[in-house]
Design a protein around this motif. Structure first.
Motif, PDB file in Angstrom:
ATOM      1  N   HIS A   5      47.605  43.852 -23.291  1.00 14.52           N
ATOM      2  CA  HIS A   5      47.259  44.528 -22.044  1.00 14.52           C
ATOM      3  C   HIS A   5      47.532  43.620 -20.866  1.00 14.52           C
ATOM      4  O   HIS A   5      47.169  42.452 -20.881  1.00 14.52           O
ATOM      5  CB  HIS A   5      45.792  44.946 -22.057  1.00 14.52           C
ATOM      6  CG  HIS A   5      45.468  45.911 -23.183  1.00 14.52           C
ATOM      7  ND1 HIS A   5      45.833  47.260 -23.145  1.00 14.52           N
ATOM      8  CD2 HIS A   5      44.848  45.714 -24.378  1.00 14.52           C
ATOM      9  CE1 HIS A   5      45.439  47.872 -24.265  1.00 14.52           C
ATOM     10  NE2 HIS A   5      44.832  46.919 -25.049  1.00 14.52           N
ATOM     11  N   ALA A   6      48.159  44.069 -19.894  1.00 12.75           N
ATOM     12  CA  ALA A   6      48.419  43.295 -18.667  1.00 12.75           C
ATOM     13  C   ALA A   6      47.125  43.099 -17.903  1.00 12.75           C
ATOM     14  O   ALA A   6      46.257  43.980 -17.897  1.00 12.75           O
ATOM     15  CB  ALA A   6      49.444  44.012 -17.796  1.00 12.75           C
ATOM     16  N   LEU A   7      46.981  41.885 -17.263  1.00  9.51           N
ATOM     17  CA  LEU A   7      45.781  41.602 -16.481  1.00  9.51           C
ATOM     18  C   LEU A   7      45.831  42.308 -15.139  1.00  9.51           C
ATOM     19  O   LEU A   7      46.896  42.450 -14.534  1.00  9.51           O
ATOM     20  CB  LEU A   7      45.665  40.082 -16.246  1.00  9.51           C
ATOM     21  CG  LEU A   7      45.505  39.209 -17.498  1.00  9.51           C
ATOM     22  CD1 LEU A   7      45.517  37.744 -17.111  1.00  9.51           C
ATOM     23  CD2 LEU A   7      44.221  39.548 -18.263  1.00  9.51           C
ATOM     24  N   SER A   8      44.690  42.693 -14.817  1.00  5.37           N
ATOM     25  CA  SER A   8      44.611  43.349 -13.505  1.00  5.37           C
ATOM     26  C   SER A   8      44.659  42.313 -12.415  1.00  5.37           C
ATOM     27  O   SER A   8      44.519  41.106 -12.666  1.00  5.37           O
ATOM     28  CB  SER A   8      43.304  44.150 -13.424  1.00  5.37           C
ATOM     29  OG  SER A   8      42.201  43.253 -13.492  1.00  5.37           O
ATOM     30  N   ASP A   9      44.806  42.790 -11.237  1.00  9.59           N
ATOM     31  CA  ASP A   9      44.864  41.871 -10.093  1.00  9.59           C
ATOM     32  C   ASP A   9      43.571  41.085  -9.956  1.00  9.59           C
ATOM     33  O   ASP A   9      43.587  39.892  -9.626  1.00  9.59           O
ATOM     34  CB  ASP A   9      45.143  42.646  -8.800  1.00  9.59           C
ATOM     35  CG  ASP A   9      46.554  43.238  -8.788  1.00  9.59           C
ATOM     36  OD1 ASP A   9      47.393  42.707  -9.581  1.00  9.59           O
ATOM     37  OD2 ASP A   9      46.810  44.121  -7.976  1.00  9.59           O
ATOM     38  N   ASP A  10      42.456  41.707 -10.213  1.00  8.56           N
ATOM     39  CA  ASP A  10      41.164  41.009 -10.089  1.00  8.56           C
ATOM     40  C   ASP A  10      41.040  39.936 -11.150  1.00  8.56           C
ATOM     41  O   ASP A  10      40.519  38.830 -10.898  1.00  8.56           O
ATOM     42  CB  ASP A  10      40.010  42.021 -10.230  1.00  8.56           C
ATOM     43  CG  ASP A  10      39.935  42.966  -9.027  1.00  8.56           C
ATOM     44  OD1 ASP A  10      40.486  42.571  -7.948  1.00  8.56           O
ATOM     45  OD2 ASP A  10      39.309  44.018  -9.148  1.00  8.56           O
ATOM     46  N   GLN A  11      41.522  40.270 -12.347  1.00  8.07           N
ATOM     47  CA  GLN A  11      41.448  39.288 -13.426  1.00  8.07           C
ATOM     48  C   GLN A  11      42.334  38.083 -13.125  1.00  8.07           C
ATOM     49  O   GLN A  11      41.963  36.933 -13.352  1.00  8.07           O
ATOM     50  CB  GLN A  11      41.867  39.947 -14.745  1.00  8.07           C
ATOM     51  CG  GLN A  11      40.832  40.914 -15.282  1.00  8.07           C
ATOM     52  CD  GLN A  11      41.318  41.606 -16.544  1.00  8.07           C
ATOM     53  OE1 GLN A  11      42.525  41.844 -16.706  1.00  8.07           O
ATOM     54  NE2 GLN A  11      40.378  41.954 -17.422  1.00  8.07           N
TER      55      GLN A  11
END
Length: 230
Positions: A5-11
């Motif tokens: 899963h790609a990391l979100s911007d917040d992560q």
């Protein structure tokens, strides 16, 4: 098959924040470590410089102290020597004056005829004992001829009494002592080849030479620097 899963911007932002905090912490610890080491090296270098400067100051102080002590010692020695020389000079002047006064008063010795006759008799006897001859001549002042005649008669009598033998003593009228002499006698023996100078001037000169050490002790006391005494 698992899925990534790609990391979100917040992560992503959170991870970056953690990494940044970690790097900052590492940097602060490293900076603190460098600062502590620098402080330690500074303290060591400072202590070294302080010791060097202290040693230099101590060395300079010791050198100046020795120089000052040496200068003080030289000054003290110079003053002491000058003082000692002045004292010695003053003492010698006093002794010279005493003998000069005695020289001036030598002429008074012949004024008391009885006492002077005894002095001449003792001078003649001293010469007669030293010569140990049968015939002697005397040289005296023209002014002392009469008193010297009486003195030699007394001397001949005492000589015979002490040694049980005669001695013929005559006055050499052809060669008297100088009129300006203070007095005394010259005892001549061995056909004129040997004489004993018992004039008052010669006796004073001998006194000045032989009695001077004891006179110094009498007048000025023992020399504290003298190691040996007769």
């Amino acid at each position: 098959m698992s899925q990534i899963h790609a990391l979100s911007d917040d992560q992503v932002a959170g991870e970056l924040k953690k990494m940044t905090a970690f790097i900052r912490q590492e940097a602060m610890e490293k900076a603190n470590e460098i600062r502590l080491k620098a402080d330690e090296e500074f303290a060591i270098e400072k202590s070294k410089l302080v010791r060097q400067e202290t040693a230099s100051i101590d060395s300079s102080y010791e050198k100046k102290f020795k120089q000052a002590a040496m200068s003080q010692q030289i000054t003290r020695s110079t003053v002491s020597n000058k003082t000692r020389l002045r004292i010695l000079s003053a003492r010698q002047e006093l002794l010279d004056r005493l003998f000069e006064d005695a020289q001036k008063k030598l002429g008074d010795a012949s004024k008391d005829k009885d006492q002077y006759q005894t002095v001449l008799k003792n001078f003649i006897l001293e010469g007669a004992y030293a010569m140990n001859e049968d015939k002697l001549q005397l040289k005296v002042r023209e002014a002392d001829k009469d008193v010297a005649t009486k003195a030699l008669e007394d001397a001949q009598s005492e000589y015979k009494s002490k040694l049980s033998k005669d001695v013929s003593i005559t006055i050499d009228e052809s060669d008297p002592l100088p009129a300006e002499s203070a007095g005394g006698v010259m005892v001549v023996g061995t056909g004129g080849r040997i004489d004993i100078n018992n004039t008052l001037e010669e006796r004073l000169r001998l006194l000045e030479t032989q009695a001077l050490p004891s006179m110094r002790v009498t007048l000025f006391g023992e020399n504290e620097n003298r190691r040996f005494h007769n």
